[in-house]
Design a protein around this motif. Sequence first.
Motif, short mmCIF file in Angstrom:
data_model
loop_
_atom_site.label_atom_id
_atom_site.label_comp_id
_atom_site.label_asym_id
_atom_site.label_seq_id
_atom_site.Cartn_x
_atom_site.Cartn_y
_atom_site.Cartn_z
N ASP A 136 0.85 -1.19 0.00
CA ASP A 136 0.00 0.00 0.00
C ASP A 136 0.89 1.24 0.00
O ASP A 136 1.61 1.50 0.97
N LYS A 137 0.83 2.00 -1.10
CA LYS A 137 1.68 3.20 -1.20
C LYS A 137 1.42 4.19 -0.08
O LYS A 137 2.33 4.91 0.34
N ASN A 138 0.19 4.22 0.42
CA ASN A 138 -0.13 5.15 1.50
C ASN A 138 0.58 4.78 2.80
O ASN A 138 0.80 5.64 3.66
N LYS A 139 0.94 3.52 2.93
CA LYS A 139 1.63 3.06 4.14
C LYS A 139 3.15 3.01 3.95
O LYS A 139 3.92 3.31 4.87
N THR A 140 3.58 2.59 2.77
CA THR A 140 5.01 2.37 2.56
C THR A 140 5.72 3.55 1.90
O THR A 140 6.94 3.64 1.94
N GLY A 141 4.97 4.44 1.26
CA GLY A 141 5.59 5.53 0.54
C GLY A 141 5.99 5.10 -0.86
O GLY A 141 5.54 4.08 -1.38
N ASN A 142 6.88 5.87 -1.47
CA ASN A 142 7.29 5.58 -2.84
C ASN A 142 8.29 4.43 -2.90
O ASN A 142 8.60 3.80 -1.87
N LEU A 143 8.81 4.17 -4.08
CA LEU A 143 9.71 3.03 -4.29
C LEU A 143 10.90 3.06 -3.35
O LEU A 143 11.20 2.08 -2.66
N ASP A 144 11.61 4.17 -3.33
CA ASP A 144 12.81 4.26 -2.50
C ASP A 144 12.48 4.09 -1.02
O ASP A 144 13.24 3.46 -0.27
N GLU A 145 11.36 4.64 -0.60
CA GLU A 145 10.97 4.53 0.80
C GLU A 145 10.59 3.09 1.15
O GLU A 145 10.92 2.59 2.24
N ALA A 146 9.92 2.41 0.22
CA ALA A 146 9.52 1.03 0.47
C ALA A 146 10.74 0.11 0.55
O ALA A 146 10.75 -0.87 1.31
N ILE A 147 11.77 0.44 -0.24
CA ILE A 147 13.00 -0.34 -0.18
C ILE A 147 13.75 -0.03 1.11
O ILE A 147 14.22 -0.94 1.82
N ALA A 148 13.87 1.25 1.45
CA ALA A 148 14.62 1.65 2.64
C ALA A 148 14.02 1.07 3.91
O ALA A 148 14.75 0.67 4.83
#
Length: 456
Positions: free
Chosen positions: A341-353
């Motif tokens: 869920d992008k609303n929880k994880t953020g964008n690509l870089d944030e989801a990876i970090a």
Amino acid sequence: MSSSTCFSNFADFTHYQTRRQQVLEQMQAQGGGIAIIPTAYEMTRNSDNFFPFRHDSYFYYLSGFTEPEAVIVLIANASEQRSILFCREKNPEREIWEGFRFGPTAAREHFGFDSAFAIDTLTSTMPDLLGDARTLFYSTGRDPQLDARLHGWMEAVRARSRSGISAPATTVDIRELLDEMRLRKDTSEIALMQKAASISGIAHTRAMQIALPGRYEYELEAELLHEFRRQGSQAPAYGSIVATGANACILHYSSNNAQINDGDLILIDAGCEYDSYASDITRTFPANGKFSEAQKTLYDIVLASQQAALDCARPGSRYMDGHHAAVRVLTQGMLDTGLLDKNKTGNLDEAIASGAFRQFYMHGTGHWLGLDVHDTGSYRETKKVDDEKPYRKLEAGMVITIEPGIYVRPAEDVPEQFWNIGIRIEDDILITADGHLNLSRDTPKTVADIENVMKR
């Protein structure tokens, strides 16, 4: 139960002599000493039956010798370099029951050792060989039985101190020398690994062609084992994984006893061993021969992530470059499909970090491959940079697996159409001077190729 001695047409025993010479030269460069490398033990299964014998990989790498009860001793000092094999004596009576034995004389001639002796003489001989050796090259802790015997031999040498004879003052783990050598495969090893991968590819294709809803995982496993042996492989390289439906979300699933249902994906992670060299291939395919839209969507994400990793498989790339490339593609796919869920994880870089992708992809993207399916060798450089050892650069002759995946367990915040889908795609990759060669390239992999094979 007998152990067999198998030598393929690929075998060239001068390679083993060359490797022993390389070890001796490395020992000489460190001031000389004595190296001791044992093979594996025969293990009792029950009563007077044994598990199938498989030699120790380090021992085999330096000898090509497949019999149990054997030890290599290498001696390097200012006046000589010498290789010695201790092995079983010829015994016509035991050979009636257990099969052919070389015996010391024939083994010395066939495998190119400087000398060979009966294994029964090891204890009486070793104190003399250890005497005045500067360094002991030995892997302490791997073989408790031999550790105990070595302790006795060292004490016997120390008891001669009044005669001016001394025991080795330092010990170096022989694996420090051998692991680096084993990382870079020579032409004979590459030929064997190509053969192993080709056989395994044929077996995976056979499993795809006989898979049907209603059959059991073990039926597909039986087809794999049948094809391995029929094509000349001596054994599986590891326990085969045949996982249908939700079982494919268990990374090291081993039961292989569930019934295959219509609509399931089947994940098979299996490879044979050919003349001691391993293959390791994973394919995922639909039980009924046709990917559903949800299955195809996730499958193509995993396939694209593998291609991203393959693009990094070249000399000069860091070992983990392929993993990072695969993770980016996988994580973007998870965001695009709503697994994350992008609303929880953020964008690509944030989801990876944040590591959010690990809910669906929790392992690395590969490992070394060779005599062992998880082969030896450090994944990092020996010298630190900014207080950390960087991952090592890939070099021509190294062989790695590339095996990204997605594993979706049911959860409230996960789209239901993806539940219980487990996908992994794995190939065996040789790093070449100008890029890489996929040793398992003939195993069907794209959606179209897999569906076409299953139609036939």
